[in-house]
Design an enzyme around this catalytic site. Structure first.
Site, PDB file in Angstrom:
ATOM      1  N   ASP A 159     -14.752  -5.174  -1.761  1.00 24.03           N
ATOM      2  CA  ASP A 159     -14.700  -5.278  -0.265  1.00 24.03           C
ATOM      3  C   ASP A 159     -15.982  -5.586   0.297  1.00 24.03           C
ATOM      4  OD1 ASP A 159     -12.068  -4.115  -0.990  1.00 24.03           O
ATOM      5  OD2 ASP A 159     -12.975  -2.082  -1.025  1.00 24.03           O
ATOM      6  N   ASP A 178       0.691  -1.359   0.006  1.00 21.40           N
ATOM      7  CA  ASP A 178       0.224  -0.157  -0.100  1.00 21.40           C
ATOM      8  C   ASP A 178       0.763   1.377  -0.196  1.00 21.40           C
ATOM      9  OD1 ASP A 178      -2.071  -1.764   0.354  1.00 21.40           O
ATOM     10  OD2 ASP A 178      -2.594  -1.365   2.295  1.00 21.40           O
TER      11      ASP A 178
END
Length: 246
Positions: free
Chosen positions: A130, A7
């Site tokens: 998600d 990330d």
């Protein structure tokens, strides 16, 4: 396959706790150096997430992503975060990105993503879902960087995109992401049983080699691991050996 996840925010490697931008942990690791470590260990795929772009598309870390992709063409890179139009996809693919990860826009503007699947092909597009467990045992899909729940169900989305040739599905249990509480086997068993022709990438909660064994055993073909690798809770090569020996 074990897929390391990185990330990126502030041009650095970071981790969020359950997608919360108020709970950011920054690591003293140079992104390109760290990625080259995985390449040196013969990683086949690396997953990159532009968290800045995911939150604010106009502030996507274009220069950083471009630099990484241009210098790492020997490996399959799948990149997500802030992808909102065809120009974003075309630009990344032109640089050498292998797959583009599409999240919220696939829920909000399905016709656009249907066109992308036709233009770029199912090998180039990864649908990122998600997920969070609902109170009634169902699975809710979250959008906008996990900031809000959509009104769509995982069943509707998967059935819809299956009709348009989708192949790669990255499914993250956001209640477990970055928590080290273990993986959601119930979720992935459900997905594998309901949509056996799709290639799922599991994400969220991996804390030990035992989680990798469990996921491999139920039939998951790809496991994304982020924080556990970055914090050396699991050694990358141990994970690879574990995967190959199950």
């Amino acid at each position: 396959m074990i897929i390391p996840s990185i990330d990126l925010m502030f041009n650095s490697i970071v981790r969020l706790y359950q997608g919360n931008y108020q709970c950011i942990r920054k690591y003293n690791l140079e992104p390109l150096y760290y990625i080259k470590y995985y390449i040196g260990k013969r990683s086949n795929i690396i997953h990159l997430v532009d968290l800045t772009g995911a939150k604010t598309p106009l502030k996507r870390q274009v220069r950083l992503i471009s630099n990484i992709v241009s210098k790492c063409k020997s490996i399959t890179l799948q990149v997500g975060g802030g992808i909102r139009n065809s120009s974003d996809i075309y630009g990344l693919l032109k640089l050498g990105t292998s797959r583009i990860v599409i999240g919220s826009i696939a829920i909000k503007e399905p016709r656009v993503v249907q066109e992308w699947l036709t233009i770029y092909g199912p090998e180039r597009i990864v649908l990122a879902l998600d997920i969070c467990n609902g109170s009634n045992g169902s699975y809710s899909i979250y959008i906008n960087g996990w900031q809000s729940s959509s009104n769509n169900t995982i069943e509707n989305v998967l059935n819809h995109y299956s009709c348009y040739g989708i192949k790669h599905i990255l499914c993250t249990d956001i209640s477990r992401d970055g928590t080290f509480i273990g993986v959601n086997l119930r979720l992935y068993k459900y997905l594998l049983y309901g949509w056996p022709k799709l290639s799922f990438q599991s994400s969220g909660g991996v804390k030990s080699l035992n989680d990798i064994i469990k996921l491999r055993y139920i039939g998951i073909k790809n496991i994304i691991v982020g924080r556990a690798f970055i914090e050396n809770r699991i050694a990358f090569m141990e994970a690879i050996e574990c995967w190959q020996n199950v």
